[in-house]
Design a protein around this motif. Structure first.
Motif, PDB file in Angstrom:
ATOM      1  N   LEU A   1      -7.963  -0.358   1.819  1.00 44.88           N
ATOM      2  CA  LEU A   1      -6.677  -0.238   1.133  1.00 44.88           C
ATOM      3  C   LEU A   1      -5.919   1.008   1.591  1.00 44.88           C
ATOM      4  O   LEU A   1      -4.722   0.938   1.913  1.00 44.88           O
ATOM      5  N   LEU A   2      -6.605   2.138   1.632  1.00 50.47           N
ATOM      6  CA  LEU A   2      -5.956   3.396   1.999  1.00 50.47           C
ATOM      7  C   LEU A   2      -5.431   3.371   3.437  1.00 50.47           C
ATOM      8  O   LEU A   2      -4.304   3.806   3.704  1.00 50.47           O
ATOM      9  N   THR A   3      -6.229   2.853   4.343  1.00 49.68           N
ATOM     10  CA  THR A   3      -5.798   2.844   5.740  1.00 49.68           C
ATOM     11  C   THR A   3      -4.680   1.822   5.981  1.00 49.68           C
ATOM     12  O   THR A   3      -3.816   2.041   6.837  1.00 49.68           O
ATOM     13  N   ALA A   4      -4.687   0.734   5.224  1.00 48.16           N
ATOM     14  CA  ALA A   4      -3.593  -0.242   5.354  1.00 48.16           C
ATOM     15  C   ALA A   4      -2.274   0.389   4.916  1.00 48.16           C
ATOM     16  O   ALA A   4      -1.233   0.216   5.570  1.00 48.16           O
ATOM     17  N   ARG A   5      -2.317   1.131   3.813  1.00 52.97           N
ATOM     18  CA  ARG A   5      -1.106   1.806   3.345  1.00 52.97           C
ATOM     19  C   ARG A   5      -0.674   2.891   4.325  1.00 52.97           C
ATOM     20  O   ARG A   5       0.523   3.093   4.567  1.00 52.97           O
ATOM     21  N   ALA A   6      -1.640   3.606   4.892  1.00 50.34           N
ATOM     22  CA  ALA A   6      -1.314   4.647   5.853  1.00 50.34           C
ATOM     23  C   ALA A   6      -0.667   4.059   7.102  1.00 50.34           C
ATOM     24  O   ALA A   6       0.269   4.635   7.665  1.00 50.34           O
ATOM     25  N   ALA A   7      -1.142   2.892   7.530  1.00 48.29           N
ATOM     26  CA  ALA A   7      -0.560   2.231   8.697  1.00 48.29           C
ATOM     27  C   ALA A   7       0.894   1.842   8.433  1.00 48.29           C
ATOM     28  O   ALA A   7       1.754   1.942   9.325  1.00 48.29           O
TER      29      ALA A   7
ATOM     30  N   THR B   1       0.340   8.169  -1.795  1.00 43.43           N
ATOM     31  CA  THR B   1      -0.270   6.837  -1.858  1.00 43.43           C
ATOM     32  C   THR B   1      -1.788   6.936  -2.005  1.00 43.43           C
ATOM     33  O   THR B   1      -2.409   6.099  -2.658  1.00 43.43           O
ATOM     34  N   THR B   2      -2.381   7.966  -1.414  1.00 44.32           N
ATOM     35  CA  THR B   2      -3.827   8.147  -1.542  1.00 44.32           C
ATOM     36  C   THR B   2      -4.206   8.460  -2.984  1.00 44.32           C
ATOM     37  O   THR B   2      -5.137   7.851  -3.543  1.00 44.32           O
ATOM     38  N   LEU B   3      -3.492   9.385  -3.610  1.00 43.91           N
ATOM     39  CA  LEU B   3      -3.763   9.726  -5.008  1.00 43.91           C
ATOM     40  C   LEU B   3      -3.535   8.525  -5.918  1.00 43.91           C
ATOM     41  O   LEU B   3      -4.303   8.285  -6.858  1.00 43.91           O
ATOM     42  N   GLU B   4      -2.484   7.755  -5.651  1.00 43.56           N
ATOM     43  CA  GLU B   4      -2.200   6.568  -6.476  1.00 43.56           C
ATOM     44  C   GLU B   4      -3.322   5.544  -6.344  1.00 43.56           C
ATOM     45  O   GLU B   4      -3.749   4.953  -7.348  1.00 43.56           O
ATOM     46  N   ALA B   5      -3.788   5.334  -5.122  1.00 44.68           N
ATOM     47  CA  ALA B   5      -4.850   4.352  -4.905  1.00 44.68           C
ATOM     48  C   ALA B   5      -6.152   4.798  -5.550  1.00 44.68           C
ATOM     49  O   ALA B   5      -6.861   3.996  -6.178  1.00 44.68           O
ATOM     50  N   VAL B   6      -6.492   6.065  -5.397  1.00 41.84           N
ATOM     51  CA  VAL B   6      -7.723   6.582  -6.012  1.00 41.84           C
ATOM     52  C   VAL B   6      -7.639   6.483  -7.526  1.00 41.84           C
ATOM     53  O   VAL B   6      -8.597   6.075  -8.199  1.00 41.84           O
TER      54      VAL B   6
END
Length: 324
Positions: free
Chosen positions: A21-27, A173-178
């Protein structure tokens, strides 16, 4: 581990799902910043410019994250940076900003004769003003402390601004996902009160010497002849170097700020006489710190602008008694 794929395969299922999830959002965020696409690397996603992008990214993960991981299952999200060849070994070293699910890791220096290039880290947190404000604060602190002079042949002022925007978005986005997983996120960090921990927080670990470190025993023995201490006085941390003319530099003790310039007599300022608001780098010399009116202390010239600023902060906190 030899690759990102092998690292991911060792993750527990829940962590692997979060990683995806995190890497997809980062991409997605990387695709929105085409002006700096050469500098943006996302795990598991083909780089638009470099065929060996994943290899470059893995080297950055090894050098910036895995040397001192924040847990066995820390998740690298995006690296915004570049690598350089060191002058002395020609070894490729990663520079820039690596966002993980737990911290922002920053590295802007390389191994030198005087010490090893060390990364700095900024834990991810959610303060009272929420995720977006916290992400902006974390990124801003890292961007402002970065040694952009070392990257001026690669990164211009506009690129640096894009770096900042991407980091804020990636951390948000990382903080939101976590947070969406129900994982507790720490509040704003409190500066360490132990001097060695604080030295590390300020990114001065590679520059510091300690009297109980056996590999520096000869250095301190020579220093004792040039800059004697009071009976019972204890050295807390030393920022110094040696030449054929002897040791020179600056040290904090439990009583004084002491220093010695090359070929000069030692200078000492009692802790109680340091004027906290006046402590600053000497505008006339980038290798001197003013501790009070008429109190000027020398430190090694190989320390850069960022290290000098961190040293000023350390001296201020020491003088205020905020450091044990």
């Amino acid at each position: 581990m030899e690759s990102i794929e092998m690292y991911e395969s060792a993750l527990p299922p829940q962590r692997s799902a979060l990683f995806t999830l995190l890497t997809a959002r980062a991409a997605e965020l990387a695709a929105e910043k085409p002006d700096i696409q050469d500098f943006v690397f996302v795990p598991g996603h083909t780089h638009p410019t470099w065929d060996d992008g994943q290899d470059r990214l893995w080297r950055a993960i090894e050098q910036m994250m895995l040397v001192s991981p924040a847990g066995d299952d820390e998740l690298p999200v995006v690296w915004v940076g570049y690598d350089v060849a060191t002058r002395f070994t020609n070894r490729r070293e990663a520079q820039g900003f690596l966002v993980t699910d737990r911290r922002l890791i920053v590295k802007d220096n390389v191994d030198l004769v005087f010490g090893k290039g060390e990364a700095r880290q900024y834990p991810l947190y959610v303060g009272p003003n929420g995720i977006a404000a916290s992400a902006a604060a974390i990124a801003s602190t890292a961007i402002e402390s970065y040694d952009w002079d070392s990257a001026d042949s690669l990164v211009d002022e506009e690129d640096a601004e894009w770096f900042s925007q991407l980091l804020v978005a990636a951390i948000t986005t990382t903080l939101e996902a976590v947070a969406s997983t129900g994982t507790a996120i720490a509040g704003a960090p409190v500066a360490a009160s132990d001097i060695r921990a604080r030295v590390k927080e300020l990114g001065l670990f590679a520059a510091a010497k300690y009297a109980d470190d056996e590999k520096h025993a000869k250095h301190f023995a020579k220093f004792a002849k040039k800059m004697p201490l009071d009976p019972g006085e204890q050295i807390l941390a030393c920022f110094s170097a040696s030449t054929l003319a002897g040791p020179y530099g600056l040290m904090l003790t439990d009583r004084h700020l002491r220093s010695r310039g090359l070929g000069e007599d030692p200078v000492s300022t009692p802790r109680v006489q340091v004027e906290v608001e006046a402590v600053r780098v000497n505008p006339q010399s980038k290798s001197q710190i003013i501790a009070a009116i008429g109190e000027v202390h020398e430190f090694p010239s190989h320390l850069g602008e960022r290290e000098a600023g961190a040293l000023v902060m350390l001296i201020q906190e020491w003088a205020e008694g905020r450091i044990n």
